[in-house]
Structure formats: structure tokens, C-alpha cells
Design a protein around this motif. Structure first.
Motif, PDB file in Angstrom:
ATOM      1  N   THR A 220       0.795  -1.234   0.000  1.00 57.93           N
ATOM      2  CA  THR A 220       0.000   0.000   0.000  1.00 57.93           C
ATOM      3  C   THR A 220       0.822   1.276   0.000  1.00 57.93           C
ATOM      4  O   THR A 220       0.381   2.283  -0.548  1.00 57.93           O
ATOM      5  CB  THR A 220      -0.956   0.038   1.204  1.00 57.93           C
ATOM      6  N   ALA A 221       2.006   1.251   0.606  1.00 56.10           N
ATOM      7  CA  ALA A 221       2.823   2.463   0.680  1.00 56.10           C
ATOM      8  C   ALA A 221       4.036   2.409  -0.236  1.00 56.10           C
ATOM      9  O   ALA A 221       4.448   3.437  -0.765  1.00 56.10           O
ATOM     10  CB  ALA A 221       3.292   2.714   2.109  1.00 56.10           C
ATOM     11  N   ASN A 222       4.614   1.228  -0.432  1.00 58.26           N
ATOM     12  CA  ASN A 222       5.854   1.149  -1.190  1.00 58.26           C
ATOM     13  C   ASN A 222       5.697   0.536  -2.563  1.00 58.26           C
ATOM     14  O   ASN A 222       6.662   0.457  -3.312  1.00 58.26           O
ATOM     15  CB  ASN A 222       6.911   0.403  -0.381  1.00 58.26           C
ATOM     16  N   ASN A 223       4.488   0.100  -2.898  1.00 55.86           N
ATOM     17  CA  ASN A 223       4.205  -0.445  -4.226  1.00 55.86           C
ATOM     18  C   ASN A 223       5.171  -1.574  -4.594  1.00 55.86           C
ATOM     19  O   ASN A 223       5.579  -1.713  -5.739  1.00 55.86           O
ATOM     20  CB  ASN A 223       4.228   0.662  -5.277  1.00 55.86           C
ATOM     21  N   CYS A 224       5.554  -2.375  -3.595  1.00 48.48           N
ATOM     22  CA  CYS A 224       6.479  -3.487  -3.849  1.00 48.48           C
ATOM     23  C   CYS A 224       5.822  -4.532  -4.736  1.00 48.48           C
ATOM     24  O   CYS A 224       4.612  -4.734  -4.691  1.00 48.48           O
ATOM     25  CB  CYS A 224       6.923  -4.113  -2.536  1.00 48.48           C
ATOM     26  N   ASN A 225       6.641  -5.181  -5.547  1.00 54.34           N
ATOM     27  CA  ASN A 225       6.129  -6.240  -6.420  1.00 54.34           C
ATOM     28  C   ASN A 225       6.674  -7.615  -6.050  1.00 54.34           C
ATOM     29  O   ASN A 225       6.313  -8.602  -6.676  1.00 54.34           O
ATOM     30  CB  ASN A 225       6.366  -5.913  -7.899  1.00 54.34           C
ATOM     31  N   VAL A 226       7.534  -7.687  -5.051  1.00 52.80           N
ATOM     32  CA  VAL A 226       8.027  -8.965  -4.532  1.00 52.80           C
ATOM     33  C   VAL A 226       8.015  -8.875  -3.003  1.00 52.80           C
ATOM     34  O   VAL A 226       8.441  -7.875  -2.432  1.00 52.80           O
ATOM     35  CB  VAL A 226       9.452  -9.274  -5.030  1.00 52.80           C
TER      36      VAL A 226
END
Length: 187
Positions: A103-109
């Protein structure tokens, strides 16, 4: 690209993370996810960093939108995945941290450590990560999405040599005003 909205995810583990990966995989499959497992056999699972490269490459090549990684600590596998272009990897040890990575860092892994994350916690972290996107749950925090989107974009476009040449300052930094933190936000 295989998308989260279509319930598609890629996973991999080393020997230490293998049992947690298996539990999380079964959990997701019961919920209707199609899980592409790059390490289906414990005996032939690669070293942690190579499993990280495998999932990282799937993200870098735009084969998958999101991936899950499992090793003993979650740390080394996450570092390795992050070496691949366009990979924004996080390590989580709580459901809240996994949700925040999305939600905050838009991580994809998302990487998990099987030495201290039990099966049910791993399943909860996978759900939180996969079921949330940038800005979700923060709609009443003015500027939250824009603030974190700018952070993501500047990270995605980061050029170390330009940063170094600019006196270790971000070149042409963007600006976003983040409103006051709502009283109910928890971390």
C-alpha cells in the motif's frame, strides 16, 4: 503479463523456505490463485540468491506483476531479487508490514523468512500483500498516494551516476505535500 487481479503469482524458495512456500502455495490455491512455482522440488531448490534471481527475472521481464519468495530469513533472497531491474522487494515479518509493502511502497516482490514466520502468518502476509495495492486503505490521508507514488517513481528511475554527479542529491526531485496523519492510522 500475469496479473494479481487475475489471481496469478510466481513463487520460489530455497531449502530453508521450502516448507513455508508449500503451505502458502496450498493456501493461495484453495483461494483460487494460480501459483507458478519455480522451485517445485526441495531437493533441487537452488541457493537462496538464485531463487531470488529467478522470481526477480519474472518481474523484470514483465511475466508477472507480483511474486513471493521464501528462505530462512527472507533477507538474502530479497536482496538478490532486488538486483533485477524494476523489482521493488520487501521483507515482511508481520501482516501489517506485508500490507504496507503493497500500500505504501508499491512493492512487487515479498520475501518471508521461514525461520520465524509460521505457516499461518506466512499465509496472512501473502494475502495482505497480494490483496492490496498502492494507496489502499489510506484514502482519507490527503496526499498519501501521491507521496508514495513519487517515492516509487523516483526509485524506479534512480540513476546512481547522475545522483553521484549531482553531489549525492536527487536530480530534479518532485514534490508532494502530505497532509496531516489521520488519527486512526496504525503502523
Amino acid at each position: 503479463m500475469r496479473l494479481v487481479k487475475d489471481k496469478q503469482v510466481v513463487v520460489a524458495a530455497d531449502f530453508a523456505g521450502f516448507p513455508l512456500k508449500e503451505y502458502v502455495k496450498r493456501h493461495l490455491e484453495k483461494k483460487g490463485w494460480e501459483v507458478t512455482d519455480l522451485t517445485p522440488d526441495k531437493e533441487s531448490s537452488p541457493m537462496y540468491h538464485r531463487a531470488g534471481f529467478m522470481v526477480g527475472a519474472q518481474i523484470a521481464e514483465r511475466e508477472f506483476e507480483k511474486g513471493l519468495l521464501f528462505c530462512g530469513s527472507g533477507m538474502g533472497i530479497h536482496v538478490a531479487a532486488s538486483k533485477c531491474p524494476h523489482v521493488h522487494s520487501a521483507v515482511a515479518e508481520s501482516v501489517e508490514a506485508a500490507r504496507r509493502a503493497a500500500t505504501a511502497n508499491n512493492c512487487n516482490v515479498l520475501a518471508m523468512g521461514a525461520f520465524w514466520a509460521g505457516p499461518r502468518l506466512g499465509a496472512g502476509m501473502a494475502d495482505a500483500f497480494l490483496e492490496n495495492s498502492l494507496g489502499d486503505g489510506y484514502e482519507d490521508w490527503d496526499g498519501f498516494y501521491e507521496y508514495h507514488k513519487l517515492g516509487y517513481d523516483e526509485t524506479e528511475q534512480f540513476d546512481y551516476e547522475a545522483y553521484k554527479a549531482n553531489g549525492f542529491e536527487v536530480v530534479n526531485p518532485g514534490t508532494v505535500e502530505l497532509g496531516p496523519e489521520p488519527a486512526r492510522v496504525s503502523f
